[in-house]
Write an enzyme that holds these catalytic residues in place. Structure first.
Site, short mmCIF file in Angstrom:
data_model
loop_
_atom_site.label_atom_id
_atom_site.label_comp_id
_atom_site.label_asym_id
_atom_site.label_seq_id
_atom_site.Cartn_x
_atom_site.Cartn_y
_atom_site.Cartn_z
N SER A 69 0.86 -1.18 0.00
CA SER A 69 0.00 0.00 0.00
C SER A 69 0.89 1.23 0.00
O SER A 69 2.07 1.13 0.39
CB SER A 69 -0.87 0.02 1.26
OG SER A 69 -1.47 1.29 1.47
N TYR A 77 -1.76 -0.92 10.29
CA TYR A 77 -1.88 -1.06 8.83
C TYR A 77 -0.56 -0.69 8.15
O TYR A 77 -0.07 -1.44 7.30
CB TYR A 77 -3.03 -0.18 8.32
CG TYR A 77 -3.30 -0.35 6.84
CD1 TYR A 77 -4.03 -1.45 6.39
CD2 TYR A 77 -2.85 0.57 5.92
CE1 TYR A 77 -4.29 -1.62 5.03
CE2 TYR A 77 -3.10 0.41 4.56
CZ TYR A 77 -3.82 -0.68 4.13
OH TYR A 77 -4.07 -0.85 2.78
#
Length: 171
Positions: free
Chosen positions: A55, A68
């Site tokens: 990401s 995350y």
């Protein structure tokens, strides 16, 4: 490919795709799965391509997103390690690192007031969210022979989000 999909193998097509930090399986399981799959490719000796999904938050910080960011950074690091280890076998390993993409999840979060899409658009230099086909085209490029000398890279597709060091406040 979505972060909700833990692992999707397709050894017939000479590729293994691991997404995110495989929920419920953990990164160690994802690593073990990829390594097992690659032994098949190595035995056959004609190389291959592995794409992982990280990401933009694997290469930059995101407030209130510590877990995350950490798991996506771990995927990025795993990608680099595997690229170095498996290059002698003709296996290329790269990571897709999307930013915000127009998905059902983003639509639901926006509709529920949990994600301010307008603020995201203002913050993104290109002024738009990514589209699923943007990521698909990136994956096709990285899986193709056109990128034959690209390995160990985390390729960010975020409309310039991570390049903008002078971020406009989301508020």
């Amino acid at each position: 490919m979505t972060t909700e999909t833990a692992i999707y193998p397709d050894l017939r097509g000479r590729s293994v795709c691991v997404t995110g930090a495989a929920r419920g399986l953990g990164l160690a399981m994802a690593d073990a799965f990829v390594r097992a799959g690659c032994h098949v490719i190595m035995r056959e000796g004609d190389g291959g391509v592995i794409l992982t999904t990280s990401s933009m938050y694997g290469v930059t910080a995101g407030p209130e997103r510590a877990a995350y960011c950490a798991t996506k950074a771990a995927v990025a690091a795993l990608t680099k390690v595997l690229a170095v280890e498996w290059a002698p076998f003709g296996i290329r390993v790269n990571a897709l690192a999307p930013g915000y993409v127009e998905t059902d999840l983003v639509t639901r979060l926006s509709a529920a007031g949990r994600l301010d899409t307008e603020a995201l658009l203002r913050r993104t230099p290109r002024g738009r969210l990514g589209r699923p086909e943007d990521i698909a085209h990136l994956a096709l490029f990285l899986a193709s022979g056109v990128s034959a000398n690209i390995t160990g890279q985390v390729v960010v597709s975020d409309g310039g989000w991570t390049a903008d060091g002078y971020a406009v406040a989301l508020g």
